[in-house]
Write a protein that holds these residues in place. Structure first.
Motif, mmCIF file in Angstrom:
data_model
loop_
_atom_site.group_PDB
_atom_site.id
_atom_site.type_symbol
_atom_site.label_atom_id
_atom_site.label_comp_id
_atom_site.label_asym_id
_atom_site.label_seq_id
_atom_site.Cartn_x
_atom_site.Cartn_y
_atom_site.Cartn_z
ATOM 1 N N LYS A 17 -11.818 10.072 23.804
ATOM 2 C CA LYS A 17 -10.395 10.300 24.445
ATOM 3 C C LYS A 17 -9.426 9.660 23.283
ATOM 4 C CE LYS A 17 -10.715 11.704 28.557
ATOM 5 N NZ LYS A 17 -11.884 12.667 28.295
ATOM 6 N N ALA A 18 -9.684 8.849 22.537
ATOM 7 C CA ALA A 18 -8.626 8.152 21.471
ATOM 8 C C ALA A 18 -9.401 7.878 20.287
ATOM 9 C CB ALA A 18 -7.949 7.195 22.294
ATOM 10 N N ILE A 19 -8.510 7.607 19.367
ATOM 11 C CA ILE A 19 -8.791 6.922 18.035
ATOM 12 C C ILE A 19 -7.820 5.817 17.699
ATOM 13 C CG2 ILE A 19 -9.210 7.469 15.591
ATOM 14 C CD1 ILE A 19 -9.187 10.426 16.017
ATOM 15 N N ILE A 20 -8.470 4.613 17.274
ATOM 16 C CA ILE A 20 -7.473 3.714 17.095
ATOM 17 C C ILE A 20 -7.844 3.102 15.683
ATOM 18 C CG2 ILE A 20 -6.299 1.423 17.841
ATOM 19 C CD1 ILE A 20 -7.783 1.672 20.423
ATOM 20 N N PRO A 21 -6.926 3.648 14.478
ATOM 21 C CA PRO A 21 -7.164 3.225 13.354
ATOM 22 C C PRO A 21 -6.479 1.952 12.828
ATOM 23 C CG PRO A 21 -5.748 4.947 13.231
ATOM 24 C CD PRO A 21 -5.947 4.836 14.587
ATOM 25 N N ILE A 22 -6.931 1.320 11.868
ATOM 26 C CA ILE A 22 -5.856 0.085 11.597
ATOM 27 C C ILE A 22 -5.424 0.415 10.273
ATOM 28 C CG2 ILE A 22 -7.275 -1.446 12.975
ATOM 29 C CD1 ILE A 22 -7.734 -2.976 10.185
ATOM 30 N N HIS A 23 -4.146 -0.179 9.995
ATOM 31 C CA HIS A 23 -3.783 0.014 8.612
ATOM 32 C C HIS A 23 -3.997 -1.584 8.116
ATOM 33 C CE1 HIS A 23 -1.692 3.748 9.607
ATOM 34 N NE2 HIS A 23 -1.048 2.984 10.668
ATOM 35 N N TYR A 24 -4.955 -1.527 7.189
ATOM 36 C CA TYR A 24 -5.394 -2.873 6.744
ATOM 37 C C TYR A 24 -4.553 -3.597 5.763
ATOM 38 C CZ TYR A 24 -8.390 -6.076 4.336
ATOM 39 O OH TYR A 24 -9.127 -7.352 3.724
ATOM 40 N N GLY A 25 -4.129 -4.759 6.122
ATOM 41 C CA GLY A 25 -3.541 -5.812 5.159
ATOM 42 C C GLY A 25 -1.933 -5.316 4.545
ATOM 43 N N GLY A 26 -1.397 -4.334 5.287
ATOM 44 C CA GLY A 26 -0.100 -3.847 4.773
ATOM 45 C C GLY A 26 -0.208 -2.616 4.225
ATOM 46 N N CYS A 27 -1.216 -1.939 4.238
ATOM 47 C CA CYS A 27 -1.443 -0.637 3.500
ATOM 48 C C CYS A 27 -1.714 0.282 4.480
ATOM 49 C CB CYS A 27 -2.355 -0.667 2.341
ATOM 50 S SG CYS A 27 -2.523 0.980 1.366
ATOM 51 N N GLU B 89 -0.817 -5.416 11.013
ATOM 52 C CA GLU B 89 -0.790 -6.041 9.812
ATOM 53 C C GLU B 89 0.084 -5.508 8.739
ATOM 54 O OE1 GLU B 89 -4.813 -6.001 8.273
ATOM 55 O OE2 GLU B 89 -5.611 -7.263 9.852
ATOM 56 N N SER B 90 0.888 -4.270 9.375
ATOM 57 C CA SER B 90 1.404 -3.484 8.189
ATOM 58 C C SER B 90 2.794 -2.973 8.544
ATOM 59 C CB SER B 90 0.632 -2.031 8.169
ATOM 60 O OG SER B 90 -0.543 -2.595 7.434
ATOM 61 N N LEU B 91 3.494 -3.731 9.165
ATOM 62 C CA LEU B 91 5.104 -3.558 9.533
ATOM 63 C C LEU B 91 5.801 -2.971 8.261
ATOM 64 C CD1 LEU B 91 7.445 -3.517 11.323
ATOM 65 C CD2 LEU B 91 7.760 -5.788 10.803
ATOM 66 N N GLY B 92 6.459 -2.039 7.913
ATOM 67 C CA GLY B 92 7.223 -1.663 6.625
ATOM 68 C C GLY B 92 6.524 -0.769 5.878
ATOM 69 N N GLY C 87 1.394 8.301 14.957
ATOM 70 C CA GLY C 87 0.608 8.238 16.040
ATOM 71 C C GLY C 87 1.430 8.898 17.522
ATOM 72 N N ASP C 88 0.447 8.764 18.810
ATOM 73 C CA ASP C 88 1.189 8.736 20.064
ATOM 74 C C ASP C 88 1.949 7.483 20.161
ATOM 75 O OD1 ASP C 88 0.352 11.428 20.706
ATOM 76 O OD2 ASP C 88 -1.569 10.511 20.124
ATOM 77 N N SER C 89 1.259 6.168 19.701
ATOM 78 C CA SER C 89 1.928 4.932 20.144
ATOM 79 C C SER C 89 1.486 4.243 18.991
ATOM 80 C CB SER C 89 1.464 4.463 21.372
ATOM 81 O OG SER C 89 2.047 5.075 22.462
ATOM 82 N N ALA C 90 1.862 3.089 18.513
ATOM 83 C CA ALA C 90 1.280 2.114 17.633
ATOM 84 C C ALA C 90 1.592 0.835 17.979
ATOM 85 C CB ALA C 90 1.900 2.582 16.485
ATOM 86 N N MET C 91 0.667 -0.014 17.704
ATOM 87 C CA MET C 91 0.950 -1.652 17.939
ATOM 88 C C MET C 91 1.412 -2.413 16.649
ATOM 89 S SD MET C 91 -0.768 -4.616 17.465
ATOM 90 C CE MET C 91 -2.572 -4.855 17.864
ATOM 91 N N LEU C 92 2.159 -3.259 16.779
ATOM 92 C CA LEU C 92 2.574 -4.227 15.854
ATOM 93 C C LEU C 92 2.172 -5.510 16.421
ATOM 94 C CD1 LEU C 92 6.204 -2.757 15.321
ATOM 95 C CD2 LEU C 92 4.164 -2.465 13.770
ATOM 96 N N HIS D 168 2.843 -0.253 -0.390
ATOM 97 C CA HIS D 168 2.104 -1.522 0.314
ATOM 98 C C HIS D 168 3.010 -2.567 0.739
ATOM 99 C CE1 HIS D 168 -1.489 -4.181 0.890
ATOM 100 N NE2 HIS D 168 -2.248 -3.236 0.208
ATOM 101 N N ALA D 169 2.831 -3.142 1.901
ATOM 102 C CA ALA D 169 3.635 -4.150 2.173
ATOM 103 C C ALA D 169 3.041 -5.471 2.186
ATOM 104 C CB ALA D 169 4.080 -4.084 3.632
ATOM 105 N N TYR D 170 1.686 -5.555 1.621
ATOM 106 C CA TYR D 170 0.967 -6.903 1.176
ATOM 107 C C TYR D 170 1.020 -8.019 2.272
ATOM 108 C CZ TYR D 170 -0.168 -4.751 -3.207
ATOM 109 O OH TYR D 170 -0.622 -3.529 -4.108
#
Ligand SMILES: Cc1ncc(COP(=O)(O)O)c(C=O)c1O
Length: 376
Positions: free
Chosen positions: A124-134, A158-161, A173-178, A288-290
């Protein structure tokens, strides 16, 4: 343990202190108040989405996002194993099954090819992560989600900005978590948010966040009856915490610039002097936001110990989730994820934060050099 150089230090200033002090001195509205909406408006406009809803953690935010998107028992949700455990736990919170897909080596994000392999009729869904600021390969994942009619929820804890070109992570995405936990790009101690462009999801998020209560105005200062129309939690971010969030968000670009400058210094020095160490190389167009600075090295565990003996804290982000006691013994996972498993034996996150000085970075680099130069 007290470290000469800890893994991270929080970047804060007098504006943060003032913001929190003002919220406290108001003597009311400590739970719910105007700072919450102000923080949400600022988050949405920073990420480039129509809506943002704050939460008391990134984990509760992700839990609520799955509920709001209607993911429930019987559904499969594709997640990475190369992540913090909360990403994989979120489907379990709503009775769904996390299905682990492998990562690709460039960004350490979900590998689009393996994601395709893992899609079934139940997905039903995919939840990828943006690792470490990238950013991960989010454009490719979005295409897969669209082709298969799947919900895409970015774990951008991990990746605001971070962005690809001008488009910030969290807006694909449809939604995103910070997450605003203390080691993130900006922090409120603990805290989180969901950003989305869908009004219906925004409204559901607000309902579930606060007891399922249909809030027509501030519950605490109103005599009005407000009905409870669904099952809900208390996942709210408090007004005092949101005041800190507003003050932190005002300096987010400065914080990212400081992180990027330090990362550049570390990368240039490592590339020049220590060719056996792999430094982060974001793909073209990826900004990259590092939030972390992660190297790859063969002798990882020995280097980690050597640096610890010299007062430098490092950490392994991440050990695979599918190999935890919980997943193997409690849930019975036996899957194999070769890239995740291999990568997790080599990654080492070095101390890197906005206020890290050149002298401190040289101290870290000298210690790595000493380790590499002496055969062990
Ligand atoms: C990738 C990832 N997902 C989820 C979380 C959970 O966020 P929080 O600690 O705010 O609950 C974190 C942070 O710890 C994280 O790094």
């Amino acid at each position: 343990m007290t470290w000469k150089i800890p893994l991270f230090k929080i970047y804060w200033d007098e504006e943060d202190v003032e913001a929190v002090t003002t919220a406290i001195k108001a003597g009311m509205n400590w739970a719910v108040g105007p700072n919450v909406e102000q923080f949400e408006d600022l988050i949405a406009s920073y990420v480039g989405t129509d809506y943002a809803v704050t939460f008391n953690s990134g984990t509760s935010a992700l839990h609520t996002a799955l509920l709001a998107h209607g993911i429930k028992k019987g559904a499969e949700v594709i997640v990475p194993s190369f992540t913090f455990i909360a990403t994989a736990n979120a489907p379990l919170f709503v009775g769904a099954k996390p299905v682990f897909a492998d990562i690709e080596e460039e960004t350490f994000g979900l590998g689009p090819e393996d994601v395709k392999e893992k899609i079934t009729k139940k997905t039903k869904a995919i939840i990828p992560i943006h690792y470490g600021g990238c950013s991960c390969k989010i454009r490719e994942l979005k295409e897969i989600a669209d082709d298969h009619n799947l919900i895409l929820i970015e774990d951008a804890a991990e990746s605001l900005g971070a962005r690809i070109g001008d488009k910030k992570v969290g807006s694909f995405g449809d939604s995103a978590m910070l997450s605003f936990c203390q080691n993130k790009i900006i922090t409120t101690g603990d805290g989180g948010a969901i950003v989305t462009n869908t009004k219906k999801i925004y409204e559901k998020l607000k309902l579930i966040r606060s007891h399922g209560r249909l809030e027509t105005s501030d519950y605490f200062s109103s005599t009005e009856y407000m009905d409870y129309i669904t099952l809900g939690y208390n996942f709210r971010m408090s007004n005092i915490v949101a005041a800190l969030g507003v003050a932190q968000l005002k300096k987010v670009d400065k914080i990212i610039e400081m992180r990027r400058k330090n990362a550049e210094y570390l990368t240039a020095s490592l590339k020049r002097e220590l060719k056996e160490i792999m430094t982060p190389v974001p793909p073209n167009e990826y900004y990259h936001a590092y939030q972390m600075y992660t190297i790859m090295v063969d002798n990882r565990d020995k280097l980690m110990k050597y640096l610890a003996d010299n007062g430098i804290m490092t950490k392994v982000y991440f050990s695979p989730v599918h190999l935890t006691h919980f997943c193997k013994n409690e849930l019975g996972y036996t899957c194999k994820l070769p890239v995740t498993e291999e990568t997790s034996t080599q990654v080492l996150t070095l101390p890197m934060y906005p206020a890290l000085t050149k002298e401190e970075m040289d101290f870290i680099l000298d210690n790595i050099k000493c380790f590499v130069e002496v055969p062990r």
